[in-house]
Design a protein around this motif. Structure first.
Motif, PDB file in Angstrom:
ATOM      1  N   ALA A 236      -3.003  21.715  -4.435  1.00  0.00           N
ATOM      2  CA  ALA A 236      -3.061  22.970  -3.697  1.00  0.00           C
ATOM      3  C   ALA A 236      -4.217  22.988  -2.692  1.00  0.00           C
ATOM      4  CB  ALA A 236      -3.199  24.141  -4.666  1.00  0.00           C
ATOM      5  N   SER A 237      -5.307  22.317  -3.071  1.00  0.00           N
ATOM      6  CA  SER A 237      -6.462  22.277  -2.159  1.00  0.00           C
ATOM      7  C   SER A 237      -6.329  21.199  -1.097  1.00  0.00           C
ATOM      8  CB  SER A 237      -7.748  22.063  -2.949  1.00  0.00           C
ATOM      9  OG  SER A 237      -7.733  20.769  -3.549  1.00  0.00           O
ATOM     10  N   GLY A 238      -5.309  20.341  -1.229  1.00  0.00           N
ATOM     11  CA  GLY A 238      -5.080  19.292  -0.257  1.00  0.00           C
ATOM     12  C   GLY A 238      -5.938  18.056  -0.463  1.00  0.00           C
ATOM     13  N   SER A 239      -6.712  17.994  -1.535  1.00  0.00           N
ATOM     14  CA  SER A 239      -7.563  16.825  -1.771  1.00  0.00           C
ATOM     15  C   SER A 239      -6.810  15.671  -2.427  1.00  0.00           C
ATOM     16  CB  SER A 239      -8.761  17.225  -2.648  1.00  0.00           C
ATOM     17  OG  SER A 239      -8.312  17.721  -3.904  1.00  0.00           O
ATOM     18  N   LEU A 240      -5.595  15.936  -2.886  1.00  0.00           N
ATOM     19  CA  LEU A 240      -4.803  14.901  -3.533  1.00  0.00           C
ATOM     20  C   LEU A 240      -3.342  15.154  -3.238  1.00  0.00           C
ATOM     21  CD1 LEU A 240      -5.732  12.517  -5.344  1.00  0.00           C
ATOM     22  CD2 LEU A 240      -4.995  13.847  -7.318  1.00  0.00           C
ATOM     23  N   SER A 241      -2.593  14.109  -3.004  1.00  0.00           N
ATOM     24  CA  SER A 241      -1.170  14.274  -2.717  1.00  0.00           C
ATOM     25  C   SER A 241      -0.379  14.464  -4.001  1.00  0.00           C
ATOM     26  CB  SER A 241      -0.626  13.062  -1.960  1.00  0.00           C
ATOM     27  OG  SER A 241      -0.599  11.921  -2.806  1.00  0.00           O
ATOM     28  N   LEU A 242       0.812  15.058  -3.845  1.00  0.00           N
ATOM     29  CA  LEU A 242       1.660  15.291  -5.015  1.00  0.00           C
ATOM     30  C   LEU A 242       2.092  13.970  -5.636  1.00  0.00           C
ATOM     31  CD1 LEU A 242       3.206  17.290  -6.794  1.00  0.00           C
ATOM     32  CD2 LEU A 242       5.106  17.197  -5.155  1.00  0.00           C
ATOM     33  N   GLY A 243       2.371  12.955  -4.824  1.00  0.00           N
ATOM     34  CA  GLY A 243       2.773  11.650  -5.347  1.00  0.00           C
ATOM     35  C   GLY A 243       1.674  11.004  -6.153  1.00  0.00           C
ATOM     36  N   ASP A 244       0.416  11.168  -5.710  1.00  0.00           N
ATOM     37  CA  ASP A 244      -0.700  10.602  -6.472  1.00  0.00           C
ATOM     38  C   ASP A 244      -0.864  11.304  -7.814  1.00  0.00           C
ATOM     39  OD1 ASP A 244      -1.290   8.694  -4.613  1.00  0.00           O
ATOM     40  OD2 ASP A 244      -2.852   9.869  -3.597  1.00  0.00           O
TER      41      ASP A 244
ATOM     42  N   THR B   9       0.535  -6.298 -14.219  1.00  0.00           N
ATOM     43  CA  THR B   9       0.209  -5.885 -12.845  1.00  0.00           C
ATOM     44  C   THR B   9       1.396  -5.218 -12.182  1.00  0.00           C
ATOM     45  OG1 THR B   9      -1.396  -7.692 -12.631  1.00  0.00           O
ATOM     46  CG2 THR B   9      -0.589  -6.694 -10.592  1.00  0.00           C
ATOM     47  N   LEU B  10       2.577  -5.813 -12.349  1.00  0.00           N
ATOM     48  CA  LEU B  10       3.774  -5.214 -11.764  1.00  0.00           C
ATOM     49  C   LEU B  10       4.064  -3.847 -12.377  1.00  0.00           C
ATOM     50  CD1 LEU B  10       6.105  -8.356 -11.595  1.00  0.00           C
ATOM     51  CD2 LEU B  10       4.942  -7.227  -9.695  1.00  0.00           C
ATOM     52  N   ASN B  11       3.902  -3.731 -13.688  1.00  0.00           N
ATOM     53  CA  ASN B  11       4.128  -2.441 -14.338  1.00  0.00           C
ATOM     54  C   ASN B  11       3.137  -1.388 -13.864  1.00  0.00           C
ATOM     55  OD1 ASN B  11       6.397  -2.656 -15.931  1.00  0.00           O
ATOM     56  ND2 ASN B  11       5.311  -3.527 -17.674  1.00  0.00           N
ATOM     57  N   VAL B  12       1.889  -1.806 -13.663  1.00  0.00           N
ATOM     58  CA  VAL B  12       0.863  -0.867 -13.226  1.00  0.00           C
ATOM     59  C   VAL B  12       1.112  -0.412 -11.791  1.00  0.00           C
ATOM     60  CG1 VAL B  12      -1.599  -0.680 -12.673  1.00  0.00           C
ATOM     61  CG2 VAL B  12      -0.886  -1.660 -14.856  1.00  0.00           C
ATOM     62  N   LEU B  13       1.625  -1.291 -10.944  1.00  0.00           N
ATOM     63  CA  LEU B  13       1.893  -0.928  -9.543  1.00  0.00           C
ATOM     64  C   LEU B  13       3.081   0.020  -9.411  1.00  0.00           C
ATOM     65  CD1 LEU B  13       1.388  -4.350  -7.709  1.00  0.00           C
ATOM     66  CD2 LEU B  13      -0.139  -2.364  -7.684  1.00  0.00           C
ATOM     67  N   GLY B  14       3.996  -0.016 -10.378  1.00  0.00           N
ATOM     68  CA  GLY B  14       5.211   0.790 -10.288  1.00  0.00           C
ATOM     69  C   GLY B  14       4.966   2.274 -10.064  1.00  0.00           C
ATOM     70  N   PRO B  15       4.168   2.957 -10.905  1.00  0.00           N
ATOM     71  CA  PRO B  15       3.955   4.397 -10.700  1.00  0.00           C
ATOM     72  C   PRO B  15       3.337   4.741  -9.347  1.00  0.00           C
ATOM     73  CG  PRO B  15       3.284   3.749 -12.899  1.00  0.00           C
ATOM     74  CD  PRO B  15       3.569   2.493 -12.153  1.00  0.00           C
ATOM     75  N   LYS B  16       2.416   3.915  -8.880  1.00  0.00           N
ATOM     76  CA  LYS B  16       1.784   4.189  -7.592  1.00  0.00           C
ATOM     77  C   LYS B  16       2.804   4.129  -6.456  1.00  0.00           C
ATOM     78  CE  LYS B  16      -1.412   4.751  -4.490  1.00  0.00           C
ATOM     79  NZ  LYS B  16      -1.912   6.118  -4.218  1.00  0.00           N
ATOM     80  N   ILE B  17       3.665   3.099  -6.473  1.00  0.00           N
ATOM     81  CA  ILE B  17       4.692   2.989  -5.429  1.00  0.00           C
ATOM     82  C   ILE B  17       5.720   4.098  -5.571  1.00  0.00           C
ATOM     83  CG2 ILE B  17       6.488   1.485  -4.494  1.00  0.00           C
ATOM     84  CD1 ILE B  17       4.840  -0.894  -5.426  1.00  0.00           C
ATOM     85  N   LEU B  18       6.040   4.470  -6.803  1.00  0.00           N
ATOM     86  CA  LEU B  18       6.961   5.587  -7.013  1.00  0.00           C
ATOM     87  C   LEU B  18       6.358   6.887  -6.497  1.00  0.00           C
ATOM     88  CD1 LEU B  18       9.733   6.232  -8.205  1.00  0.00           C
ATOM     89  CD2 LEU B  18       8.605   6.704 -10.392  1.00  0.00           C
TER      90      LEU B  18
ATOM     91  N   ALA C  39       7.079   7.201  -2.921  1.00  0.00           N
ATOM     92  CA  ALA C  39       8.419   7.736  -2.660  1.00  0.00           C
ATOM     93  C   ALA C  39       8.407   9.264  -2.724  1.00  0.00           C
ATOM     94  CB  ALA C  39       9.418   7.164  -3.662  1.00  0.00           C
ATOM     95  N   THR C  40       7.689   9.801  -3.697  1.00  0.00           N
ATOM     96  CA  THR C  40       7.564  11.260  -3.790  1.00  0.00           C
ATOM     97  C   THR C  40       6.889  11.822  -2.543  1.00  0.00           C
ATOM     98  OG1 THR C  40       7.415  11.112  -6.199  1.00  0.00           O
ATOM     99  CG2 THR C  40       6.633  13.141  -5.187  1.00  0.00           C
ATOM    100  N   ASN C  41       5.855  11.153  -2.092  1.00  0.00           N
ATOM    101  CA  ASN C  41       5.168  11.608  -0.870  1.00  0.00           C
ATOM    102  C   ASN C  41       6.094  11.542   0.340  1.00  0.00           C
ATOM    103  OD1 ASN C  41       2.745  12.182  -2.142  1.00  0.00           O
ATOM    104  ND2 ASN C  41       1.899  10.126  -1.801  1.00  0.00           N
ATOM    105  N   GLN C  42       6.969  10.512   0.387  1.00  0.00           N
ATOM    106  CA  GLN C  42       7.908  10.419   1.513  1.00  0.00           C
ATOM    107  C   GLN C  42       8.911  11.563   1.480  1.00  0.00           C
ATOM    108  OE1 GLN C  42       9.425   6.488   0.822  1.00  0.00           O
ATOM    109  NE2 GLN C  42       7.945   5.504   2.191  1.00  0.00           N
ATOM    110  N   ILE C  43       9.358  11.897   0.267  1.00  0.00           N
ATOM    111  CA  ILE C  43      10.275  13.043   0.158  1.00  0.00           C
ATOM    112  C   ILE C  43       9.573  14.328   0.573  1.00  0.00           C
ATOM    113  CG2 ILE C  43      11.590  14.432  -1.488  1.00  0.00           C
ATOM    114  CD1 ILE C  43      12.075  11.856  -3.087  1.00  0.00           C
ATOM    115  N   LEU C  44       8.341  14.503   0.114  1.00  0.00           N
ATOM    116  CA  LEU C  44       7.581  15.691   0.468  1.00  0.00           C
ATOM    117  C   LEU C  44       7.308  15.743   1.976  1.00  0.00           C
ATOM    118  CD1 LEU C  44       6.173  18.214  -0.592  1.00  0.00           C
ATOM    119  CD2 LEU C  44       4.112  16.852  -0.953  1.00  0.00           C
ATOM    120  N   ALA C  45       7.041  14.577   2.577  1.00  0.00           N
ATOM    121  CA  ALA C  45       6.820  14.531   4.027  1.00  0.00           C
ATOM    122  C   ALA C  45       8.082  14.928   4.773  1.00  0.00           C
ATOM    123  CB  ALA C  45       6.380  13.124   4.435  1.00  0.00           C
TER     124      ALA C  45
END
Length: 678
Positions: free
Chosen positions: A365-373, A88-97, A100-106
């Motif tokens: 590019a279409s805005g339906s998904l964030s770069l972090g996702d 579970t912890l390993n699976v949560l890691g990429p999502k939380i990371l 962080a990408t979304n915060q940088i992009l923001a």
């Protein structure tokens, strides 16, 4: 040790451990990698790699294996719990990371929209001054116009990711330790059960099984079971949970991309199975060739003197080169084919990565998904293919483990000898009166061996048993030792039926010196004191002097502390036999059995041994099996056996005068001796 006539006993032999029997003919289930008829025996049988066979009853044997591990059920459940936490912890890691990408992009978006400072995000996105393409990209970014990077927030997110991965590593390491503990405990108990079982098995079981096969069950199969369970238990649980967790997160982020990722999974599984199916026969050929090559090496090494004597070095080298070339070709094909699995999986994984990257970029590019996702999804897709491939590859390992467990269970389920009586009678002071009363015995139900045999031996008598090979000489003393149980009649010791005595009590009163001298790895003093572990060095030396062992031990640099290996290669065959005689001498048994005890010694040593045996036999009932009739002239009673029956009995002189079977044996033996001299 030969415990039966050569023409009436199944081959197989016994090991150094004490073998016991109930005399009942049984068919023991045999299967697995036993040596083929005519094949060489050697280390190849143990170096051929893991078992490639499949279990005959995978489901039933798997259930029994789980039942064997049931005492470790709390540990198993705790290990699964830790696995679930770690995954579970390993699976949560990429999502939380990805966050962080979304915060940088923001932060980048906030810097780029300084001109709109003071406006809300919705007002910026609806502003006609914002280009349409940029608006679509920023539609999926949660930014504040005019506000740049929030390094504290980014740092906290990255710190959380690091903490999650660190905790996951600790949890999974703990899970691995627990899994190792429960597997090793289970195999430890199985080893104990197997060792205890060997002590309870009848001698007929050892006679009906190749020695290497029994050793393979208690060593190779146990090791294969231990290693395979160690590899598969935690790995399969982790892989299955990872598949479920990753798949859940993929559908949570984008069900369209998740379906796209799943398209390549069946292709990966089918391709891995196809390649594995082609590689398996090559591995079987590789391991078989390895066994033959190792057998050839062992054969040439152990017989290198004869190879040189007969000038066969070149033939040995040529055969080695041929088998080595065959092994090279088989190994190359096996390794090359199996090695293609990883590149093939990487190719399919890269195709999957390309599809996801392209479609994900379009969604960003279409805005339906964030770069972090998209970044998180790419990581999930990478980590999804690997556990699927691992689960597929673990199936063969599980088959191998269950097959090994099945072979061990076949040993554990083998019929045992009949148990001793609870209130078994005992003989307080053994005088040595032995009676055979109408004894009948057969190794195979359809082949009678000993029929209606009666014999009376008085205390202190020396009884010599002679006869042609297969007459039943050794069988007679095996029945006296209860290595086999008689079919009819009874055998008594001082009036007590030995079938009612405990085997340990009976055998503690008996000493045996066999034709095959068995010594274990240890000092000469320890080997002599094998039957009397607490014997003082003075008693050991006295026994050695009485049996003429002391004379050659004194010539060794370490004397009685000389360490012998399991083959006792540092002493000659005759000296090994002398040590076994000293062992029997030290034990001071009430009944003495000598089975061709002087067959491995020279004529001078044989005379010395006969003198020692004369003193050893004083006051003891002795049974002597001999082919050299010159060694039993002074016996009180000579039994001549043919086809399981006593055809003559008497002293040496009386039997010669009767001109019967003994006389013919005697004349034939000494006629051949004279012919050899001429």
């Amino acid at each position: 040790m030969s415990n039966a006539p050569e023409d009436s006993r199944p081959s197989g032999g016994t090991g150094p451990q004490e073998a016991k029997a109930d005399g009942v003919e049984r068919v023991v289930p045999q299967r697995g990698p036993g040596p083929a008829p005519g094949s060489r025996r050697g280390p190849g049988a143990f170096m051929a790699g893991q078992s490639t066979e499949k279990a005959l009853d995978f489901k039933g044997s798997s259930k029994r294996l789980l039942a064997t591990m049931s005492p470790e059920r709390p540990l198993m459940l705790f290990a699964l719990f830790l696995t679930a936490i770690g995954v579970t912890l390993n699976v949560l890691g990429p999502k939380i990371l990805g966050n962080a990408t979304n915060q940088i992009l923001a932060g980048v978006a906030g810097e780029k929209t300084k001109a709109f400072a003071g406006l809300s995000r919705a007002q910026v996105l609806s502003s006609p001054r914002l280009p349409a393409g940029v608006r679509d990209m920023l539609n999926g970014v949660d930014f504040i116009p005019g506000i740049g990077m929030d390094f504290d927030a980014i740092g906290r997110t990255l710190g959380l990711v690091a903490l999650i991965y660190f905790c996951s590593a600790i949890v999974l390491a703990s899970q691995g330790r627990i899994t190792t503990s429960l597997v090793q405990r289970a195999v430890y108990r199985m080893r104990q059960d197997a060792q205890a079982k060997l002590a309870r098995l009848p001698l007929s079981y050892f006679d009906g099984q190749p020695r290497g096969e029994i050793l393979s069950r208690v060593t190779n199969d146990m090791d294969n079971l231990s290693q395979t369970l160690q590899q598969t238990l935690s790995q399969i649980a982790m892989s299955l949970m990872t598949i479920v967790g990753v798949l859940t997160m993929m559908f949570y982020i984008s069900w369209e991309l998740a379906l796209l990722a799943l398209v390549t999974i069946p292709l990966s599984v089918v391709l891995a199975a196809r390649i594995g199916k082609k590689a398996q026969p090559e591995f079987v050929k590789q391991w078989g060739t390895t066994g033959r090559l190792n057998g050839h090496i062992e054969e040439q090494y152990t017989g290198h003197t004869l190879v040189k004597v007969f000038g066969r070095q070149q033939e040995a080298i040529d055969e080695f080169d041929a088998q080595n070339e065959t092994l090279y070709q088989a190994s190359f094909r096996a390794q090359f084919i199996s090695g293609c699995i990883q590149p093939a999986m990487m190719f399919i994984g890269n195709l999957n990565y390309v599809f996801i990257a392209v479609v994900g970029a379009l969604k960003v590019a279409s805005g339906s998904l964030s770069l972090g996702d998209v970044q998180a999804f790419v990581q999930y897709s990478r980590s999804f293919t690997q556990p699927v491939t691992q689960v597929a590859s673990m199936s063969n390992l599980l088959q191998s483990a269950v097959a090994s467990a099945e072979r061990v269970y076949a040993l554990l389920d083998a019929p045992e000898q009949s148990p001793d009586e609870v209130d078994a009678p005992t003989v307080e002071q053994v005088r040595g009166q032995v009676e055979f009363e109408n004894v009948s015995f057969r190794y195979k139900a359809e082949t009678p061996l000993i029929q209606d045999l009666s014999l009376s031996v008085k205390p202190g008598q020396t009884v010599a048993i002679v006869g042609p090979t297969g007459a039943g000489k050794t069988t007679l003393v095996n029945l006296l030792m209860r290595f086999y149980e008689i079919d009819e009649g009874r055998i008594t010791l001082d009036g007590v039926d030995i079938a009612r005595m405990t085997r340990e009590d009976l055998r503690s009163r008996t000493g045996m010196v066999l034709q095959d001298a068995w010594l274990f790895g240890g000092t000469i003093a320890e080997n002599i004191a094998y039957g009397v572990p607490n014997a003082s060095i003075e008693r050991i030396v006295a026994a050695a002097q009485a049996t003429h062992v002391d004379r050659f031990v004194r010539t060794l640099p370490e004397g009685y502390d000389t360490v012998l290996d399991d083959e006792a290669s540092s002493v000659s065959a005759g000296e090994r036999q002398l040590i076994t005689i000293a062992r029997a001498f030290l034990a001071e048994p009430a009944i003495l059995i000598l089975d061709e005890a002087t067959s491995s010694v020279d004529t001078r040593t044989e005379v010395l041994i006969q003198r020692a045996m004369n003193s050893l036999r004083e006051g003891r009932t002795s049974f002597v099996i001999a082919h050299r009739l010159s060694t039993i002239r002074d016996a009180d009673l000579i039994l001549v056996m043919e086809q399981g029956r006593i055809v003559e009995q008497g002293t040496h002189e009386s039997l010669l005068e009767s001109q019967g079977a003994y006389s013919r044996l005697y004349e034939a033996q000494f006629a051949s001796a004279v012919a050899e001299v001429d």
